[in-house]
Design a protein around this motif. Structure first.
Motif, PDB file in Angstrom:
ATOM      1  N   UNK A  73       0.851  -1.182   0.000  1.00 46.29           N
ATOM      2  CA  UNK A  73       0.000   0.000   0.000  1.00 46.29           C
ATOM      3  C   UNK A  73       0.886   1.230   0.000  1.00 46.29           C
ATOM      4  N   UNK A  74       0.873   2.016  -1.081  1.00 45.64           N
ATOM      5  CA  UNK A  74       1.768   3.162  -1.169  1.00 45.64           C
ATOM      6  C   UNK A  74       1.101   4.417  -1.698  1.00 45.64           C
ATOM      7  N   UNK A  75      -0.143   4.359  -2.161  1.00 47.45           N
ATOM      8  CA  UNK A  75      -0.750   5.504  -2.832  1.00 47.45           C
ATOM      9  C   UNK A  75      -1.137   6.587  -1.834  1.00 47.45           C
ATOM     10  N   UNK A 108      -1.407   9.370  -6.882  1.00 44.26           N
ATOM     11  CA  UNK A 108      -0.422   8.590  -7.622  1.00 44.26           C
ATOM     12  C   UNK A 108      -1.096   7.382  -8.269  1.00 44.26           C
ATOM     13  N   UNK A 109      -0.685   6.998  -9.482  1.00 42.94           N
ATOM     14  CA  UNK A 109      -1.309   5.840 -10.128  1.00 42.94           C
ATOM     15  C   UNK A 109      -0.981   4.547  -9.377  1.00 42.94           C
ATOM     16  N   UNK A 110      -1.966   3.682  -9.276  1.00 47.96           N
ATOM     17  CA  UNK A 110      -1.780   2.381  -8.633  1.00 47.96           C
ATOM     18  C   UNK A 110      -2.765   1.401  -9.256  1.00 47.96           C
ATOM     19  N   UNK A 111      -2.267   0.187  -9.495  1.00 50.10           N
ATOM     20  CA  UNK A 111      -3.085  -0.859 -10.103  1.00 50.10           C
ATOM     21  C   UNK A 111      -2.867  -2.125  -9.285  1.00 50.10           C
ATOM     22  N   UNK A 112      -3.957  -2.743  -8.861  1.00 45.55           N
ATOM     23  CA  UNK A 112      -3.865  -3.896  -7.976  1.00 45.55           C
ATOM     24  C   UNK A 112      -4.834  -4.980  -8.430  1.00 45.55           C
ATOM     25  N   UNK A 113      -4.344  -6.222  -8.432  1.00 45.93           N
ATOM     26  CA  UNK A 113      -5.197  -7.388  -8.685  1.00 45.93           C
ATOM     27  C   UNK A 113      -4.966  -8.383  -7.555  1.00 45.93           C
ATOM     28  N   UNK A 114      -6.068  -8.877  -6.996  1.00 43.99           N
ATOM     29  CA  UNK A 114      -5.990  -9.792  -5.852  1.00 43.99           C
ATOM     30  C   UNK A 114      -6.913 -10.974  -6.080  1.00 43.99           C
ATOM     31  N   UNK A 115      -6.420 -12.160  -5.757  1.00 43.24           N
ATOM     32  CA  UNK A 115      -7.253 -13.358  -5.810  1.00 43.24           C
ATOM     33  C   UNK A 115      -7.094 -14.158  -4.533  1.00 43.24           C
ATOM     34  N   UNK A 116      -8.226 -14.565  -3.952  1.00 40.61           N
ATOM     35  CA  UNK A 116      -8.228 -15.395  -2.748  1.00 40.61           C
ATOM     36  C   UNK A 116      -9.037 -16.651  -3.042  1.00 40.61           C
ATOM     37  N   UNK A 147      11.395  -2.751 -10.958  1.00 40.87           N
ATOM     38  CA  UNK A 147      11.385  -1.578 -10.109  1.00 40.87           C
ATOM     39  C   UNK A 147      10.004  -1.268  -9.547  1.00 40.87           C
ATOM     40  N   UNK A 148       8.955  -1.723 -10.212  1.00 38.25           N
ATOM     41  CA  UNK A 148       7.627  -1.270  -9.814  1.00 38.25           C
ATOM     42  C   UNK A 148       6.661  -2.392  -9.454  1.00 38.25           C
ATOM     43  N   UNK A 149       6.940  -3.623  -9.856  1.00 34.80           N
ATOM     44  CA  UNK A 149       5.979  -4.695  -9.597  1.00 34.80           C
ATOM     45  C   UNK A 149       6.143  -5.192  -8.169  1.00 34.80           C
ATOM     46  N   UNK A 150       5.059  -5.167  -7.404  1.00 33.65           N
ATOM     47  CA  UNK A 150       5.064  -5.625  -6.017  1.00 33.65           C
ATOM     48  C   UNK A 150       4.124  -6.821  -5.892  1.00 33.65           C
ATOM     49  N   UNK A 151       4.571  -7.836  -5.170  1.00 33.98           N
ATOM     50  CA  UNK A 151       3.813  -9.070  -5.049  1.00 33.98           C
ATOM     51  C   UNK A 151       3.601  -9.397  -3.571  1.00 33.98           C
ATOM     52  N   UNK A 152       2.500 -10.066  -3.300  1.00 35.73           N
ATOM     53  CA  UNK A 152       2.230 -10.544  -1.945  1.00 35.73           C
ATOM     54  C   UNK A 152       1.548 -11.908  -2.040  1.00 35.73           C
ATOM     55  N   UNK A 204      -1.545 -11.226  -4.454  1.00 41.75           N
ATOM     56  CA  UNK A 204      -1.790  -9.844  -4.857  1.00 41.75           C
ATOM     57  C   UNK A 204      -0.611  -9.351  -5.667  1.00 41.75           C
ATOM     58  N   UNK A 205      -0.911  -8.711  -6.782  1.00 34.32           N
ATOM     59  CA  UNK A 205       0.119  -8.062  -7.577  1.00 34.32           C
ATOM     60  C   UNK A 205      -0.282  -6.602  -7.744  1.00 34.32           C
ATOM     61  N   UNK A 206       0.664  -5.702  -7.532  1.00 30.97           N
ATOM     62  CA  UNK A 206       0.386  -4.273  -7.606  1.00 30.97           C
ATOM     63  C   UNK A 206       1.479  -3.591  -8.414  1.00 30.97           C
ATOM     64  N   UNK A 207       1.073  -2.504  -9.065  1.00 33.27           N
ATOM     65  CA  UNK A 207       2.015  -1.757  -9.901  1.00 33.27           C
ATOM     66  C   UNK A 207       1.872  -0.273  -9.597  1.00 33.27           C
TER      67      UNK A 207
END
Length: 771
Positions: free
Chosen positions: A47-49, A187-195, A732-737, A768-771
């Motif tokens: 979470x950075x936005x 700030x731009x943020x894009x997130x996809x999450x699957x549970x 540099x920008x792809x964040x994963x959880x 979760x993947x976020x950009x």
């Protein structure tokens, strides 16, 4: 098979290994916390936005949000205010906390609110919840009746306790729940999450996008979420789809306009309660316990389909006129459609041992909606050394309409034994070998009941806060006027058939159209800073009201408002740069003018004899504790609990515990994030929640003193949850959880408020993947 007069869970294994796993996680996190120097940040790496904020006076500022701990709240004053400076007991749950512990349902969230009872889960609505023993309204950004809250569109949950009608209008005396919505980010943020889970077919996936469209001018967000789950109940499922979008346009540094839209569709087979076991000998017929052999039996069968469709639109304008004068104007409209096909059982859900159940098909259609408006004007000024804040607020709910029609199959000539009778078709179902008839809508056409309601609500509020003694003493006084006008309040019941030659039902009509009710409520409170923000004493005295929409069948008038009053006092504090928040409070609440049945009323009574009299009274007192601490940037811990003595005091014949009001409840949760060494990127967390035993049904005694319905106490329940996750980056920008959650680790076997089995142990995997 259980037949006792209380609800005791069936004896199932309680795996000690899982319980020790939860406790060990708590202990391990505590041990690591003691090795790390203090800091005030515990943000999640995903979470950075940055939030778009035009008027911080009307918003919870992003600087105060430190992961799980929020130092500000909106609900305690209708504006962004530090919690330690409000004379109320206020508690918040952040989006990040709900994500980590997967608190997707309101029932899950309320287990971590002191003084709350969680109610039922997986209903798509808000069944059974209570605050301090009373049913609370659920608001969305201060609006009542809006779309059901969904975790994907919610930034935080704020709970304010006590009679607070002076702030928001009609409210339960225990308090209210306010969901604060997300807004676009700078700030731009894009997130996809699957549970996903192999337990109960659970799956949830969500896609979110936000950011600027025009730099420093226009910001947007878009969200899509899908949820699906089943349960131990046969044929049960609950499917939700949510679509949301919004734009914030910053006309200038002093003015912004936010437009948002949301649509939710919910399709489910809700089923019904576990059948009640009846005995017929010796007479009279009596309900004596729960038919545990049918605990997973869905008496509605496979064709019970409930469809809900919610849609809303919102326009918010914020403007700073001067440095001292700011305003906010909010418009909302919503529409809700509700359709359900199911069976109606003549004797409720009671069943003689190894017997059959007789049902008739019916269909329910409900359409509701409203247009709502809020206006808030805030003015700050100074006289001498005293600071003042005035708040003028007005709100209106126009065309608050609900049309609910129930249909049944029309009567036909039927052969019963050797006799031809004229009645509506019924179906005999054997629960031990059920054969479910599927009845088409075209066969369910006769109106059984028709209620039509249209209500307008108007409210005006004036509040005055003063900051005295160099801000050590803060006082609050508020006064509110409300008027509820029933434009239409009509109920039609068609419950019987006249004769074999007349297919027209007997119709009774009650009409309370044109009636109105008024209410004047107030709140008085003060905060005194004993040792700065770290130790603050607070007290408030407030009043409340709840309008009814019931019509007295004897007087044909609307049953008057219920009223309440309460006092709340205690201590609270904020330490270590707002990283530790705590509240300890005691309270006492009285609810009066509760409508009760008039013993002198019956269908043969003289015209004008009231069906209800206002002799009911309910009383609650107790204490609460809430403690939340970001110990350092790695470790978080929270705990809380409450004792509530909630009882019906009048009439004398009804004196008892209030239903769905456990005396004791408590919770604890912790999280540890590893930020260095071989475990860098890993995080672990665990929680427990305790709900004490509570009264579900006080039982029924007939005129001869024989108990015909057993007294039902639901036993205490302790739930343990835990998670372990890993964050990492690629590029540099792809964040994963990646995270694994285990819910209800000990596989606790218990009944929900809806008298259905709750879900057992679940293991969920989230990516979760976020950009």
């Amino acid at each position: 098979m259980k037949t006792a007069n209380s609800v005791n869970p069936m004896p199932l294994p309680r795996p000690s290994l899982a319980r020790w796993f939860a406790l060990a996680t708590l202990a391990t996190a505590t041990a690591f916390a003691q090795q790390t120097p203090a800091s005030t940040s515990a943000e999640s790496p995903i979470v950075t936005s940055e939030e778009v904020i035009t008027l911080p006076e009307f918003t919870v500022t992003s600087e105060a949000d430190q992961g799980y701990v929020v130092a500000d709240a909106i609900s305690g004053s209708r504006a962004g205010t530090k919690i330690v400076e409000t004379p109320f007991s206020v508690q918040s749950l952040t989006n990040e906390f709900m994500n980590d512990f997967q608190l997707f349902e309101m029932a899950d969230q309320l287990r971590f609110i002191a003084g709350a009872f969680s109610g039922a889960e997986d209903t798509g609505t808000n069944n059974g919840k209570t605050l301090r023993g009373f049913s609370p309204p659920v608001l969305r950004d201060g609006f009542s009746g809006a779309n059901p809250p969904n975790r994907s569109t919610v930034d935080r949950v704020e709970v304010i306790r006590g009679p607070v009608s002076a702030l928001y209008g009609a409210s339960g005396p225990g308090g209210l729940i306010n969901y604060v919505s997300k807004r676009g980010k700078r700030k731009p943020a894009y997130t996809a999450t699957g549970t996903f889970s192999g337990d109960y077919g659970f799956k949830r996936y969500s896609f979110e996008a936000t950011g600027p469209v025009i730099k420093d001018k226009l910001f947007y967000y878009g969200i899509y979420t899908h949820d699906y789950t089943e349960s131990d109940l046969e044929y049960f499922f609950n499917k939700k789809d949510l679509y949301a979008a919004g734009f914030t346009y910053q006309l200038s540094k002093n003015t912004s306009i936010t437009i948002s839209w949301e649509k939710q569709t919910i399709t489910s087979n809700q089923g019904d309660t576990i059948p009640i076991l009846q005995v017929t000998t010796p007479a009279p017929t009596r309900s004596v316990g729960i038919y545990w052999d049918l605990a997973t039996y869905n008496i509605m069968g496979p064709y019970n389909i409930l469809e809900r469709d919610f849609e809303s639109g919102n326009v918010l304008v914020e403007h700073r006129f001067t440095d001292q004068l700011i305003g906010r104007f909010n418009l909302q409209t919503y529409d809700k459609d509700f359709v359900e096909n199911q069976y109606r059982y003549g004797s409720g859900n009671a069943l003689v041992e190894n017997g059959t159940m007789t049902a008739e098909a019916f269909r329910q259609d409900q359409d509701s909606g409203a247009n709502l408006a809020q206006a808030d004007l805030r003015y700050n000024f100074i006289t001498g050394s005293v600071k003042h804040t005035l708040l003028f607020a007005g709100d209106a709910t126009l065309d608050n309409r609900v049309r609910n029609i129930t249909y049944v199959a029309p009567p036909v000539n039927m052969l019963v034994g050797t006799t031809t009778v004229f009645r509506r078709p019924t179906y005999v179902i054997n629960p031990f070998a059920p054969v479910w008839p599927q009845i088409p809508d075209s066969a369910i056409t006769q109106v059984f009941q028709d209620s039509d309601r249209s209500v307008n609500n108007y409210g005006a509020f004036f509040g005055h806060r003063m900051f005295l003694m160099k801000d050590k003493l803060i006082t609050l006084a508020g006064l509110r006027y409300d008027r509820v006008e029933n434009e239409k309040l009509k109920t039609l019941a068609a419950t019987a058939v006249v004769s074999a030659n007349n297919m027209t039902p007997v119709v009774t009509t009650n009409d309370g159209s044109g009636s109105s009710e008024e209410s004047l409520t107030y709140t008085l409170g003060a905060n005194y800073k004993i040792r700065g923000d770290g130790l603050v004493a607070f007290v408030n005295h407030s009043t409340g009201f709840e309008p009814t929409v019931s019509i007295d069948a004897g007087t044909l008038g609307v049953v008057p408002n219920e009223s309440s009053r309460g006092i709340d006092a205690g201590f609270k504090g904020s330490l270590f740069n707002d990283s530790l928040l705590w509240t300890a409070s005691i309270f006492e609440i009285t609810k009066e003018d509760v409508a009760i049945s008039n013993p002198e009323y019956n269908t043969a009574a003289l015209p004008g004899t009231p069906q209800f009299i206002l002799g009911g009274e309910e009383h609650a007192k107790g204490y609460e504790l809430d403690f939340r601490w970001n110990v350092n940037k790695n470790f978080y811990f929270q705990a809380g609990g409450s004792f509530i003595d909630a009882v019906v005091t009048e009439p004398v014949a009804s004196r008892d515990r209030m239903a769905k009001a456990p005396r004791y409840s408590g919770y604890a949760a912790t999280r540890y994030v590893f930020r260095e060494g071989i475990l860098d990127g890993w995080r672990v967390g665990a929680s427990l929640s305790y709900t004490g035993d509570y009264l579900y049904n006080r039982g029924t005694v007939n005129a001869n003193g024989i108990q015909t319905r057993f007294r039902q106490i639901h036993p205490a329940v302790t739930l343990y949850n835990a998670f372990v996750g890993y964050n990492f980056r690629t590029g540099k920008k792809w964040r994963h959880s990646v995270q694994v959650n285990m819910q209800n680790i000990t596989d606790e076997y218990y009944l929900q408020d809806t008298f259905r089995l709750a879900r057992g142990r679940e293991t969920r995997l989230t990516y979760t993947i976020a950009y």
